[in-house]
Design a protein around this motif. Structure first.
Motif, PDB file in Angstrom:
ATOM      1  N   ALA A  20     -44.224 -41.952  50.687  1.00  0.00           N
ATOM      2  CA  ALA A  20     -44.033 -40.540  50.348  1.00  0.00           C
ATOM      3  C   ALA A  20     -44.845 -39.641  51.274  1.00  0.00           C
ATOM      4  N   GLY A  24     -43.168 -36.985  53.697  1.00  0.00           N
ATOM      5  CA  GLY A  24     -43.599 -35.605  53.478  1.00  0.00           C
ATOM      6  C   GLY A  24     -44.174 -34.956  54.723  1.00  0.00           C
ATOM      7  N   ARG A  32     -35.860 -33.242  51.717  1.00  0.00           N
ATOM      8  CA  ARG A  32     -36.404 -34.592  51.560  1.00  0.00           C
ATOM      9  C   ARG A  32     -37.941 -34.551  51.582  1.00  0.00           C
ATOM     10  N   GLU A  34     -39.841 -32.015  50.597  1.00  0.00           N
ATOM     11  CA  GLU A  34     -40.293 -31.459  49.326  1.00  0.00           C
ATOM     12  C   GLU A  34     -40.239 -32.502  48.216  1.00  0.00           C
ATOM     13  N   ARG A  35     -39.173 -33.286  48.194  1.00  0.00           N
ATOM     14  CA  ARG A  35     -39.058 -34.339  47.179  1.00  0.00           C
ATOM     15  C   ARG A  35     -40.148 -35.392  47.376  1.00  0.00           C
ATOM     16  N   LEU A  37     -43.110 -34.958  48.655  1.00  0.00           N
ATOM     17  CA  LEU A  37     -44.395 -34.420  48.216  1.00  0.00           C
ATOM     18  C   LEU A  37     -44.492 -34.377  46.687  1.00  0.00           C
ATOM     19  N   LYS A  38     -43.377 -34.109  46.008  1.00  0.00           N
ATOM     20  CA  LYS A  38     -43.381 -34.156  44.540  1.00  0.00           C
ATOM     21  C   LYS A  38     -43.664 -35.576  44.052  1.00  0.00           C
ATOM     22  N   ILE A  39     -43.016 -36.545  44.687  1.00  0.00           N
ATOM     23  CA  ILE A  39     -43.253 -37.944  44.315  1.00  0.00           C
ATOM     24  C   ILE A  39     -44.697 -38.324  44.591  1.00  0.00           C
ATOM     25  N   LYS A  41     -47.330 -36.375  44.545  1.00  0.00           N
ATOM     26  CA  LYS A  41     -48.171 -35.781  43.500  1.00  0.00           C
ATOM     27  C   LYS A  41     -48.079 -36.571  42.201  1.00  0.00           C
ATOM     28  N   ILE A  42     -46.876 -36.974  41.830  1.00  0.00           N
ATOM     29  CA  ILE A  42     -46.689 -37.734  40.591  1.00  0.00           C
ATOM     30  C   ILE A  42     -47.391 -39.081  40.669  1.00  0.00           C
TER      31      ILE A  42
END
Length: 62
Positions: A20, A24, A32, A34-35, A37-39, A41-42
């Motif tokens: 990720a 990122g 892709r 942005e997704r 970076l969300k993953i 963070k999670i």
């Protein structure tokens, strides 16, 4: 048995973090990135929460 499970869990999380993070930072597609970076963070939140929980469980067993 517990050591194997902790080791596999750590390897999977580190792989997710590395993948990720790479997408990122170096991905050419903005959506892709942005997704990713969300993953990231999670996964980091899960790692921090699970690490604290694991430490509490292991310390409580002594």
């Amino acid at each position: 048995m517990r050591d194997w499970m902790i080791g596999v869990y750590a390897v999977v999380l580190l792989t997710l973090i590395a993948a990720a993070g790479f997408v990122g930072l170096f991905g050419k597609d903005d959506l892709r990135g942005e997704r990713a970076l969300k993953i990231l963070k999670i996964v980091l939140a899960a790692l921090a929460g699970a690490g604290g929980l694991l430490a509490a469980v292991m310390a409580g067993g002594r």
